[in-house]
Design a protein around this motif. Structure first.
Motif, PDB file in Angstrom:
ATOM      1  N   HIS A  68      84.030 -51.787 -59.882  1.00 47.43           N
ATOM      2  CA  HIS A  68      84.827 -52.096 -58.692  1.00 47.43           C
ATOM      3  C   HIS A  68      86.286 -51.855 -59.061  1.00 47.43           C
ATOM      4  N   GLN A  71      88.639 -54.606 -58.346  1.00 48.85           N
ATOM      5  CA  GLN A  71      88.585 -55.868 -59.092  1.00 48.85           C
ATOM      6  C   GLN A  71      89.225 -55.736 -60.474  1.00 48.85           C
ATOM      7  N   LEU A  87      82.580 -64.761 -55.992  1.00 47.15           N
ATOM      8  CA  LEU A  87      82.963 -63.918 -54.854  1.00 47.15           C
ATOM      9  C   LEU A  87      83.912 -64.677 -53.923  1.00 47.15           C
ATOM     10  N   ARG A 194      78.204 -53.319 -49.260  1.00 45.01           N
ATOM     11  CA  ARG A 194      78.461 -54.155 -50.449  1.00 45.01           C
ATOM     12  C   ARG A 194      77.154 -54.678 -51.063  1.00 45.01           C
ATOM     13  N   PHE A 195      76.395 -55.410 -50.278  1.00 45.74           N
ATOM     14  CA  PHE A 195      75.007 -55.770 -50.591  1.00 45.74           C
ATOM     15  C   PHE A 195      74.392 -56.274 -49.294  1.00 45.74           C
ATOM     16  N   HIS A 221      74.522 -53.133 -54.564  1.00 48.89           N
ATOM     17  CA  HIS A 221      73.917 -54.083 -55.506  1.00 48.89           C
ATOM     18  C   HIS A 221      72.508 -54.387 -55.020  1.00 48.89           C
ATOM     19  N   GLU A 224      70.106 -58.571 -57.602  1.00 50.58           N
ATOM     20  CA  GLU A 224      70.888 -58.904 -58.796  1.00 50.58           C
ATOM     21  C   GLU A 224      70.724 -60.357 -59.224  1.00 50.58           C
ATOM     22  N   HIS A 261      72.334 -53.429 -61.079  1.00 48.60           N
ATOM     23  CA  HIS A 261      71.676 -54.645 -61.585  1.00 48.60           C
ATOM     24  C   HIS A 261      70.144 -54.572 -61.581  1.00 48.60           C
ATOM     25  N   ASP A 312      80.853 -52.873 -64.326  1.00 51.96           N
ATOM     26  CA  ASP A 312      80.960 -53.811 -63.208  1.00 51.96           C
ATOM     27  C   ASP A 312      82.268 -54.598 -63.257  1.00 51.96           C
TER      28      ASP A 312
HETATM   29  N1  GUN Z   1      77.399 -58.647 -55.080  1.00 45.54           N
HETATM   30  C1  GUN Z   1      78.147 -58.565 -53.965  1.00 45.54           C
HETATM   31  N2  GUN Z   1      79.422 -58.280 -54.260  1.00 45.54           N
HETATM   32  C2  GUN Z   1      79.480 -58.157 -55.578  1.00 45.54           C
HETATM   33  C3  GUN Z   1      80.535 -57.826 -56.470  1.00 45.54           C
HETATM   34  O1  GUN Z   1      81.681 -57.620 -56.093  1.00 45.54           O
HETATM   35  N3  GUN Z   1      80.193 -57.764 -57.778  1.00 45.54           N
HETATM   36  C4  GUN Z   1      78.936 -57.994 -58.219  1.00 45.54           C
HETATM   37  N4  GUN Z   1      78.680 -57.875 -59.495  1.00 45.54           N
HETATM   38  N5  GUN Z   1      77.948 -58.320 -57.409  1.00 45.54           N
HETATM   39  C5  GUN Z   1      78.216 -58.392 -56.098  1.00 45.54           C
END
Ligand code: GUN
Ligand code: FE
Length: 420
Positions: A68, A71, A87, A194-195, A221, A224, A261, A312
């Protein structure tokens, strides 16, 4: 200079089970690609310019398939939280600031600089929901000739108001991103929901249509954590597995699919990602910092799933994906110790393969030094103690465990030397 000969100890992973080593070899680079490796320079290349690295170790540049960029400034912060708190407390408020280009630009400049510094020349990156900042990162990576996928993130539910799009706006900005970045150079756009918990079914359906229209792949993702998995299946009641959300909405048909993941897959998830020829990304540091699960790498590899490595960042704290090589070995040992039925220890060559050729598969001929591969490479040095000679494999292993960017003494992309 894209035609030359490099001399040194050459090392790469053609397969997961062994490293290929050419001690004191001559690697011929022609038009920016590996022409061959020889014990003495063949006559027809004798007039090529030469670079002699002595006992320097020539290896392929690294591939980070899950990072990311947004980040970057969170590295090493908030690492005592688990995923959802991390988060909500740190990541979402921080990502919201990418609305402001004066905040975004220096951070994305630093990401590009740090990728080059750490020898990561191939990467798949998340940005944020913001168009302008995502566009800036795309261009900054391309300007340096890095090989990358960049995705503007989609979030239209279960997200704080300050970091949430309407479904229509999310699709509109994504289409704009795809249309304005056709990916004819080294950087390509990729869909990045995003997920599943932050993306509605209509959004997923719309993204599937864009995937077909613009022929682009997917990164997200997947399974995870146990909490994420059960929440997803509660939200998407008509679906039998997490991966089915992407398959049924047409997101796995038009490019690489990259799943970060993949720690708690069901059999249905496994079947789907295999059918789609997806690439899974193991992120050892993030796994231990915020996710609390360990991917069964050896077992999945046994099922012939391609598995790459990722930092990550900021779930992971360091930009050097080479450190994830050693961490992957360490975590596989812990996994075998605590869950001997689940997975076994992986070898150093296997982990090295994951961070080079395995991740490189989503690009074109990167991640190895086989004939025809792009000469995207690093030269490592100063990995021995006085009077203690190490083999090339031992030096590679030492670099991954204790080395850093100071050990990288030369960098090449497409046969061009990069000076930082
Ligand atoms: N799952 C949803 N958002 C994120 C993220 O920013 N990082 C990670 N590792 N998992 C996520
Ligand atoms: Fe992530």
């Amino acid at each position: 200079m894209r035609d030359f000969v490099c001399h040194g100890d050459i090392l790469f992973a053609r397969e997961a089970d062994a490293l290929e080593v050419y001690e004191s070899g001559y690697l011929v680079v022609q038009e920016g690609r590996v022409e061959g490796i020889y014990p003495v320079i063949p006559e027809k290349f004798e007039n090529f310019p030469r670079k002699d690295y002595g006992r320097g170790l020539i290896i392929p540049a690294f591939t980070d398939l899950h990072i990311h960029a947004s980040q970057y400034v969170q590295r090493g912060i908030g690492m005592d939280k688990l995923l959802f708190d991390w988060l909500n407390d740190y990541t979402f408020p921080q990502e919201a600031r990418f609305q402001d280009m004066s905040y975004a630009k220096p951070i994305y400049d630093a990401v590009v600089r740090d990728l080059l510094l750490h020898g990561t020349f191939h990467a798949s990156l998340f940005t944020t929901i913001h168009y302008d900042a995502s566009d800036y990162l795309f261009r900054a990576l391309e300007e340096k000739g890095l090989y990358a996928y960049v995705g503007k993130v989609n979030m239209d539910m279960n997200s704080p108001d300050y970091l949430c799009e309407s479904t229509e706006e999310s699709l509109r900005q994504t289409e704009r991103f795809l249309a304005e970045h056709p990916g004819t150079g080294t950087v390509k756009p990729v869909l990045t929901p995003r997920f599943a918990p932050t993306c509605s079914e209509p959004l997923m359906r719309g993204l599937g249509k864009l995937a077909g229209k613009y022929h682009c792949g997917l990164q997200t993702h997947l399974v995870e954590s146990r909490a994420e998995k059960s929440w997803t299946l509660e939200l998407f009641k008509d679906y039998g597995s997490d991966a089915e959300i992407y398959e049924r909405n047409g997101l796995l048909e038009n490019g690489p699919s990259i799943f970060a993941h993949f720690i708690f897959p069901s059999q249905a998830d496994l079947d789907i990602v295999k059918r789609a020829d997806s690439t899974m990304v193991h992120c050892p540091d993030a796994t231990t910092n915020i996710i609390a699960g360990i991917m069964p790498v050896e077992r999945l590899h046994g099922e012939e799933l391609p598995i790459a490595l990722g930092t990550d960042v900021g779930g992971g704290q360091g930009m050097g994906v080479y450190r994830q090589i050693s961490r992957a070995v360490q975590l596989s040992k812990l996994k075998e110790f605590y869950e001997p039925e689940e997975s076994k220890t992986i070898t150093f060559p296997h982990a090295f393969y994951m961070a080079t050729k395995a991740g490189g598969r989503v690009f074109d001929h990167v991640g190895s030094l086989e004939k025809g591969y792009r000469f995207n490479a690093l030269v490592l040095d100063n990995l021995e103690d006085a009077g203690c000679i190490l083999t090339p494999v031992e030096r590679a292993e030492r670099f991954c465990y204790t080395g850093d960017e100071r050990n990288i003494v030369a960098r090449f992309i497409d046969g061009k030397e990069i000076h930082l």
